[in-house]
Design a protein around this motif. Structure first.
Motif, PDB file in Angstrom:
ATOM      1  N   UNK A 134       0.848  -1.201   0.000  1.00  0.00           N
ATOM      2  CA  UNK A 134       0.000   0.000   0.000  1.00  0.00           C
ATOM      3  C   UNK A 134       0.877   1.243   0.000  1.00  0.00           C
ATOM      4  N   UNK A 135       1.914   1.262   0.840  1.00  0.00           N
ATOM      5  CA  UNK A 135       2.813   2.418   0.870  1.00  0.00           C
ATOM      6  C   UNK A 135       3.497   2.601  -0.478  1.00  0.00           C
ATOM      7  N   UNK A 136       3.894   1.502  -1.115  1.00  0.00           N
ATOM      8  CA  UNK A 136       4.503   1.607  -2.455  1.00  0.00           C
ATOM      9  C   UNK A 136       3.515   2.239  -3.445  1.00  0.00           C
ATOM     10  N   UNK A 137       2.250   1.838  -3.364  1.00  0.00           N
ATOM     11  CA  UNK A 137       1.235   2.404  -4.249  1.00  0.00           C
ATOM     12  C   UNK A 137       1.052   3.895  -3.985  1.00  0.00           C
ATOM     13  N   UNK A 138       1.039   4.282  -2.709  1.00  0.00           N
ATOM     14  CA  UNK A 138       0.894   5.702  -2.353  1.00  0.00           C
ATOM     15  C   UNK A 138       2.058   6.507  -2.904  1.00  0.00           C
ATOM     16  N   UNK A 139       3.265   6.036  -2.670  1.00  0.00           N
ATOM     17  CA  UNK A 139       4.459   6.755  -3.132  1.00  0.00           C
ATOM     18  C   UNK A 139       4.449   6.899  -4.643  1.00  0.00           C
ATOM     19  N   UNK A 140       4.125   5.817  -5.339  1.00  0.00           N
ATOM     20  CA  UNK A 140       4.084   5.880  -6.805  1.00  0.00           C
ATOM     21  C   UNK A 140       2.999   6.828  -7.280  1.00  0.00           C
ATOM     22  N   UNK A 141       1.843   6.825  -6.636  1.00  0.00           N
ATOM     23  CA  UNK A 141       0.734   7.678  -7.073  1.00  0.00           C
ATOM     24  C   UNK A 141       1.014   9.148  -6.816  1.00  0.00           C
ATOM     25  N   UNK A 145       9.628   9.992  -4.066  1.00  0.00           N
ATOM     26  CA  UNK A 145      10.500   8.897  -3.679  1.00  0.00           C
ATOM     27  C   UNK A 145      10.163   8.463  -2.255  1.00  0.00           C
ATOM     28  N   UNK A 146      10.462   7.213  -1.889  1.00  0.00           N
ATOM     29  CA  UNK A 146      10.125   6.740  -0.540  1.00  0.00           C
ATOM     30  C   UNK A 146      10.733   7.588   0.568  1.00  0.00           C
ATOM     31  N   UNK A 147      11.940   8.140   0.356  1.00  0.00           N
ATOM     32  CA  UNK A 147      12.571   8.910   1.420  1.00  0.00           C
ATOM     33  C   UNK A 147      11.928  10.280   1.627  1.00  0.00           C
ATOM     34  N   UNK A 148      10.992  10.656   0.750  1.00  0.00           N
ATOM     35  CA  UNK A 148      10.257  11.919   0.946  1.00  0.00           C
ATOM     36  C   UNK A 148       9.184  11.793   2.012  1.00  0.00           C
ATOM     37  N   UNK A 149       8.839  10.559   2.376  1.00  0.00           N
ATOM     38  CA  UNK A 149       7.785  10.310   3.371  1.00  0.00           C
ATOM     39  C   UNK A 149       8.408  10.242   4.756  1.00  0.00           C
ATOM     40  N   UNK A 159     -14.529   7.722   6.183  1.00  0.00           N
ATOM     41  CA  UNK A 159     -14.388   7.717   4.725  1.00  0.00           C
ATOM     42  C   UNK A 159     -13.314   6.784   4.185  1.00  0.00           C
ATOM     43  N   UNK A 160     -12.322   6.386   5.021  1.00  0.00           N
ATOM     44  CA  UNK A 160     -11.283   5.478   4.548  1.00  0.00           C
ATOM     45  C   UNK A 160      -9.913   6.106   4.392  1.00  0.00           C
ATOM     46  N   UNK A 161      -9.626   7.163   5.124  1.00  0.00           N
ATOM     47  CA  UNK A 161      -8.390   7.921   4.941  1.00  0.00           C
ATOM     48  C   UNK A 161      -7.145   7.157   5.379  1.00  0.00           C
ATOM     49  N   UNK A 162      -6.059   7.427   4.666  1.00  0.00           N
ATOM     50  CA  UNK A 162      -4.721   7.135   5.157  1.00  0.00           C
ATOM     51  C   UNK A 162      -3.938   8.440   5.079  1.00  0.00           C
ATOM     52  N   UNK A 163      -2.942   8.579   5.958  1.00  0.00           N
ATOM     53  CA  UNK A 163      -2.208   9.830   6.054  1.00  0.00           C
ATOM     54  C   UNK A 163      -0.748   9.676   5.699  1.00  0.00           C
ATOM     55  N   UNK A 164      -0.203  10.747   5.082  1.00  0.00           N
ATOM     56  CA  UNK A 164       1.207  10.787   4.702  1.00  0.00           C
ATOM     57  C   UNK A 164       1.769  12.132   5.152  1.00  0.00           C
ATOM     58  N   UNK A 165       2.870  12.098   5.915  1.00  0.00           N
ATOM     59  CA  UNK A 165       3.552  13.313   6.365  1.00  0.00           C
ATOM     60  C   UNK A 165       4.787  13.532   5.508  1.00  0.00           C
ATOM     61  N   UNK A 166       4.845  14.706   4.842  1.00  0.00           N
ATOM     62  CA  UNK A 166       6.013  15.085   4.053  1.00  0.00           C
ATOM     63  C   UNK A 166       6.835  16.127   4.804  1.00  0.00           C
ATOM     64  N   UNK A 171       6.501  20.926  -0.369  1.00  0.00           N
ATOM     65  CA  UNK A 171       6.473  19.605  -1.000  1.00  0.00           C
ATOM     66  C   UNK A 171       5.031  19.132  -1.221  1.00  0.00           C
ATOM     67  N   UNK A 172       4.153  19.442  -0.272  1.00  0.00           N
ATOM     68  CA  UNK A 172       2.736  19.090  -0.416  1.00  0.00           C
ATOM     69  C   UNK A 172       2.136  19.830  -1.611  1.00  0.00           C
ATOM     70  N   UNK A 173       2.412  21.111  -1.720  1.00  0.00           N
ATOM     71  CA  UNK A 173       1.837  21.917  -2.803  1.00  0.00           C
ATOM     72  C   UNK A 173       2.402  21.536  -4.166  1.00  0.00           C
ATOM     73  N   UNK A 174       3.579  20.965  -4.200  1.00  0.00           N
ATOM     74  CA  UNK A 174       4.203  20.598  -5.482  1.00  0.00           C
ATOM     75  C   UNK A 174       3.684  19.278  -6.042  1.00  0.00           C
ATOM     76  N   UNK A 175       2.902  18.534  -5.294  1.00  0.00           N
ATOM     77  CA  UNK A 175       2.440  17.220  -5.734  1.00  0.00           C
ATOM     78  C   UNK A 175       1.571  17.315  -6.982  1.00  0.00           C
ATOM     79  N   UNK A 176       1.813  16.392  -7.918  1.00  0.00           N
ATOM     80  CA  UNK A 176       0.976  16.230  -9.105  1.00  0.00           C
ATOM     81  C   UNK A 176       0.640  14.744  -9.213  1.00  0.00           C
ATOM     82  N   UNK A 177      -0.382  14.294  -8.483  1.00  0.00           N
ATOM     83  CA  UNK A 177      -0.623  12.853  -8.344  1.00  0.00           C
ATOM     84  C   UNK A 177      -1.024  12.178  -9.657  1.00  0.00           C
ATOM     85  N   UNK A 178      -0.745  10.898  -9.699  1.00  0.00           N
ATOM     86  CA  UNK A 178      -1.233  10.024 -10.760  1.00  0.00           C
ATOM     87  C   UNK A 178      -2.448   9.298 -10.183  1.00  0.00           C
TER      88      UNK A 178
END
Length: 281
Positions: A134-141, A145-149, A159-166, A171-178
């Motif tokens: 799941x973490x690999x999927x989050x990082x890829x999406x 890179x994994x070390x950014x987390x 609702x089903x949330x998972x959380x990621x701290x950057x 860095x949060x504002x720069x995200x362009x998710x897939x």
């Protein structure tokens, strides 16, 4: 055809049209599931709510919450917006200054916090570390890179949330998710602003929900409640802090996390009714 009162409320809005709107149907008794779902699809907002008489004697009203795709057991900005609309239409809480809402996860308290309304953050239904895949999927999406987390966790209060701290808000504002890679995951991302006098908040948050009709939610009460539960308990955030959300979408959502003497966490923001009228269905 029945006529019902209708409100559209801007939630977590320091000024009009800066927060997240919710459509609120007053006195929705007699509407069936399909009518509610159809109206929610038609409004095409992230959530539409329906106020109903309570079933639990400890509640002031019952709330059903629909996205354009499905019903939710709980959501934060619809809770605050619906409480605001109910109070504005003359609702009187049985418990004085505390409104008690009945919804899919049980009873939720809403109180006045100065000029804001705040709901008591519910307990997490799911917490703990993400599985490696799941973490690999989050990082890829998120295209990072994994070390950014810095940290990650399940933080689901309905609702089903998972959380990621950057590392940072930037860095949060720069995200362009897939979103195709993200799939059905509901990902909340948070990062701190640098400690300077001109920062807009303590943290920037973004909420990605590609499985719904709105892939990025502008300002999200349930996510901020779940992130606060996770981060405060883990010692990664103070018990009171301010969040900016919606910046990437041209909004300026202002979410305030606070705690009380008993250690409960509260999620607050300003609410403004921008549209009032009637619904005929």
């Amino acid at each position: 055809m029945t006529t019902r009162s209708f409100s559209q409320v801007d939630v977590f809005a320091p000024e009009p049209m800066t927060g997240n709107p919710v459509a609120v149907v007053h006195d929705a008794s007699g509407m069936d599931d399909e009518q509610m779902a159809a109206f929610a699809r038609w409004t095409n907002l992230s959530e539409t709510t329906f106020l109903l008489p309570p079933r639990d004697p400890g509640a002031d009203y019952r709330l059903r919450i629909f996205t354009p795709a499905r019903e939710l057991p709980f959501a934060g900005h619809p809770t605050l917006g619906s409480a605001h609309a109910w109070l504005e239409r003359g609702g009187l809480p049985a418990a004085g200054d505390v409104v008690v809402q009945e919804c899919g996860i049980g009873l939720v308290e809403v109180r006045r916090d100065g000029d804001r309304l705040a709901f008591r953050a519910p307990e997490l239904l799911r917490s703990g570390p993400l599985a490696a895949d799941v973490l690999d999927q989050v990082v890829a999406s998120l295209r990072i890179t994994p070390d950014a987390v810095l940290a990650s966790s399940w933080a689901d209060n309905g609702p089903g949330w998972l959380g990621v701290l950057l590392t940072s808000a930037e860095d949060v504002l720069a995200l362009e998710p897939d979103f195709a890679v993200m799939g059905d995951l509901k990902v909340g991302v948070i990062g701190p602003y640098a400690d300077s006098g001109d920062r807009p908040a303590d943290f920037e948050v973004r909420a990605f929900v590609p499985s719904l009709a709105v892939p990025e939610d502008p300002v999200t009460g349930s996510l901020n409640a779940s992130l606060a539960r996770w981060l405060v308990d883990a010692g990664l955030a103070p018990t009171s802090y301010a969040v900016r959300q919606g910046t990437a979408l041209g909004r300026r959502g202002d979410v305030r996390i606070s705690s009380d003497e008993q250690g409960a966490l509260w999620v607050g923001g300003e609410c403004r009714t921008l549209v009032s009228g009637t619904l005929r269905v």
